[in-house]
Write a protein that holds these residues in place. Structure first.
Motif, mmCIF file in Angstrom:
data_model
loop_
_atom_site.group_PDB
_atom_site.id
_atom_site.type_symbol
_atom_site.label_atom_id
_atom_site.label_comp_id
_atom_site.label_asym_id
_atom_site.label_seq_id
_atom_site.Cartn_x
_atom_site.Cartn_y
_atom_site.Cartn_z
ATOM 1 N N GLN A 348 -0.439 2.104 5.032
ATOM 2 C CA GLN A 348 -0.232 0.999 4.430
ATOM 3 C C GLN A 348 -1.195 0.655 3.134
ATOM 4 O O GLN A 348 -2.356 0.830 3.310
ATOM 5 C CB GLN A 348 -0.048 -0.303 5.001
ATOM 6 N N THR A 350 -3.738 -0.971 0.994
ATOM 7 C CA THR A 350 -4.811 -2.335 1.305
ATOM 8 C C THR A 350 -5.317 -2.897 -0.027
ATOM 9 O O THR A 350 -4.884 -2.297 -1.074
ATOM 10 C CB THR A 350 -5.608 -1.782 2.360
ATOM 11 N N GLU A 351 -5.685 -4.168 0.123
ATOM 12 C CA GLU A 351 -6.533 -4.631 -1.104
ATOM 13 C C GLU A 351 -7.611 -3.852 -1.590
ATOM 14 O O GLU A 351 -8.045 -3.808 -2.589
ATOM 15 C CB GLU A 351 -6.778 -6.042 -0.928
ATOM 16 N N GLU A 352 -8.290 -3.264 -0.622
ATOM 17 C CA GLU A 352 -9.371 -2.290 -1.044
ATOM 18 C C GLU A 352 -8.883 -1.075 -1.841
ATOM 19 O O GLU A 352 -9.455 -0.616 -2.636
ATOM 20 C CB GLU A 352 -10.014 -1.756 0.282
#
Length: 466
Positions: A348, A350-352
Motif C-alpha cells: 500500500q 504510505t504517507e512516507e
C-alpha cells in the motif's frame, strides 16, 4: 506631284505591313505553344483567361477617310498621331475597347482639281490640334475559331463605337495671316469611329496591332471651313502598336485563344485518361488473380501447418505462439509456457512514500531550456527509484512548461524532460513498463505566466504514484 504629307502616309502604310510580314516569317520561335500557361477547358467561362489588356499605338493622322473622301481642302497631309487604349474581352470574339487619340491634322488647297483649276477660298491651309478623342467601341475578332492551326497567329478584327473629340482649328489665309477658328476655346463634338485591323500574336499576352480607323464627326468644324452646307467632317488614323494582356502569366489571353484547339486538346486528354484507366483496370484484374492464387497457396500452407507440431507440446504449429518449447515444459492453449513464478507481494502507498515523491518534485532541476537533469536532483530521485523497485509501484510522469517559446517547442521540451526522469529511474533499477512519461507543454498551467514566480511554478514534472 504628290505632296510631302501624302508621301509620308504612303511610306508608313507600306512599311507597317512589310514589318508585319517580316516578323511573321522570322519570328517563329515566338509562336511556339506556350508551355507555361494553364489549359482552360472549353465552356468553363472566361475566369480562366486574361480578359483585360492595354495598348499603345502610333501612326499617321489625315483629314480624309476611305469612305467620304476629303473635307473642305483639296490636299490632305499626313501627320503623326498617337493613341492608347484599354480593352475588356467578353468572349473569344467580342470585346469592348476604350480609346484615346491625339495629334494634329493638316491640309491645304495646293492640289489641282479635276477641271484643272485650284480651289479658291478665304483660306489656303489649316492646322487642327486634336487635343483628345475618347471613344468606346465594340471590337469583333472573326478568326479566333480556327480549324487549321492550334494557335491563332493572325487575328483580323473590325470595330464600331462612339465618343467625343476635343480640338482647335487654325486657318492660314493666302496673305499668310493665321486665324483661330474659335479663339480661346476648344470644340467638342460627337464622333463615330469605324475601324478594321489585324493583330499578330508574337508571344503569350503580347500582340502587334496594325489597323485603320475612320472617325466621322457630327459637324463641319474640323478644318475651320464650311464649303458645302450640311457636310460633316471626317478624319482617319492608320496605326501600328503593341497590346499587352493584364493578369497572371499562367493564364492564356482570351482574345488570342483558339477554342477549337482547346476542345481538341480536351478530347485528346480525355482519350489518354480513358486509355490509362483501362490499362490500370486490366492490370488490377491481373493482380487480383495473382492475389487469389497466392491466397490459395497460403491456405494450403496453413492447412499443412495445422497438422504439424514441431516441438511436441500438444499445440499445433498454426496456433503455437511460442514455438520450440523445451520438452516437458507445461504450456497453455497458445503453446507458451505457463507462468510459475510466485506472485509479487502487494504494498500500500504510505504517507512516507508520498513525502519522498513530493521531495523529489521539489528538488528536481534541469539545465536551462534543456532536458538534462542537474546532479543535485539525483538523491531525491534515487529514493523514488528505491520505492518503485521494492514495492513494485507504478509511476506516471507529466512534464509541463511555461508559455515562453513556441507551443510546439514547449511540447517537445516537456516530453523530453519527463523521458529524462524515466530514463534515470530505469537506470537505478526501476521497471520501465511501470513508468509512463507524458509531455503537456504549456497547456496545463497551475499559475499565471505573467509573473516570473508563476512561470517558475509552471515549469515542473509531476509524479503520480499508484
Amino acid at each position: 506631284m504628290k505632296t510631302h504629307g501624302y508621301c509620308k502616309l504612303t511610306v508608313a502604310l507600306t512599311v507597317m505591313p512589310a514589318l508585319f510580314v517580316a516578323l511573321a516569317l522570322r519570328g517563329q520561335p515566338l509562336l511556339a505553344q506556350d508551355t507555361t500557361t494553364h489549359f482552360v477547358k472549353p465552356l468553363t467561362g472566361a475566369s480562366g483567361f486574361r480578359t483585360w489588356s492595354i495598348g499603345l499605338t502610333g501612326g499617321a493622322l489625315a483629314p480624309v477617310a476611305g469612305i467620304g473622301g476629303t473635307n473642305d481642302y483639296t490636299q490632305w497631309m499626313a501627320t503623326l498621331g498617337y493613341g492608347a487604349y484599354i480593352k475588356y474581352q467578353v468572349t473569344h470574339g467580342l470585346g469592348f475597347q476604350l480609346d484615346y487619340l491625339g495629334g494634329t491634322l493638316q491640309g491645304n488647297n495646293s492640289k489641282v482639281q479635276s477641271d484643272g483649276t485650284y480651289r479658291v477660298g478665304p483660306y489656303s491651309s489649316f492646322k487642327t490640334d486634336l487635343h483628345w478623342t475618347g471613344t468606346l467601341s465594340a471590337v469583333y475578332s472573326f478568326t479566333n475559331i480556327n480549324w487549321l492551326w492550334r494557335r491563332n497567329i493572325l487575328i483580323p478584327y473590325v470595330s464600331l463605337g462612339a465618343g467625343m473629340a476635343g480640338y482647335a482649328p487654325t486657318m492660314t489665309a493666302s496673305s499668310g495671316e493665321t486665324v483661330a477658328y474659335k479663339p480661346g476655346s476648344e470644340i467638342h463634338e460627337f464622333v463615330v469611329p469605324v475601324g478594321a485591323g489585324c493583330k499578330f500574336n508574337v508571344a503569350p499576352g503580347i500582340n502587334i496591332d496594325l489597323g485603320y480607323k475612320m472617325y466621322f464627326l457630327d459637324a463641319d468644324n474640323l478644318d475651320g471651313t464650311e464649303r458645302i452646307p450640311g457636310h460633316k467632317d471626317r478624319f482617319s488614323y492608320g496605326y501600328a502598336g503593341l497590346e499587352f494582356a493584364l493578369g497572371p502569366r499562367s493564364k492564356p489571353q482570351l482574345a488570342a485563344d483558339n477554342p477549337v484547339y482547346d476542345l481538341h486538346r480536351q478530347m485528346r486528354q480525355e482519350n489518354e485518361e480513358l486509355r490509362s484507366r483501362l490499362m490500370d483496370e486490366t492490370q488490377a484484374a491481373l493482380d487480383a488473380n495473382k492475389a487469389k492464387l497466392a491466397q490459395v497457396t497460403a491456405l494450403q500452407e496453413q492447412i499443412d501447418k495445422m497438422k504439424s507440431d514441431a516441438d511436441g507440446d500438444g499445440v499445433s504449429d498454426y496456433f503455437d505462439k511460442c514455438p520450440n518449447t523445451p520438452p516437458g515444459v507445461k504450456v497453455d492453449g497458445s503453446g507458451c509456457p505457463l507462468d510459475t513464478t510466485p506472485r509479487v507481494q502487494t504494498f500500500q502507498i504510505t504517507e512516507e512514500d508520498r513525502r519522498i515523491v513530493r521531495e523529489a518534485i521539489q528538488n528536481l532541476e534541469f539545465d536551462f531550456a534543456k532536458a538534462s537533469i542537474r546532479p543535485t536532483s539525483y538523491p531525491s530521485l534515487d529514493r523514488v527509484a528505491e520505492i518503485l523497485v521494492n514495492k513494485h509501484f507504478s509511476l506516471k510522469l507529466a512534464g509541463h512548461t511555461d508559455n515562453v517559446g513556441s507551443p510546439s517547442r514547449n511540447m517537445r521540451l516537456s516530453k523530453d524532460r519527463a523521458e529524462s526522469v524515466k530514463a534515470y529511474l530505469v537506470s537505478r533499477g526501476a521497471n520501465p513498463s511501470r513508468i509512463e512519461a507524458t509531455g503537456y507543454g504549456q497547456t496545463q498551467p497551475i499559475a499565471s505566466n505573467r509573473t516570473a514566480d508563476g512561470r517558475q511554478k509552471n515549469r515542473r514534472v509531476e509524479f503520480t504514484l499508484y
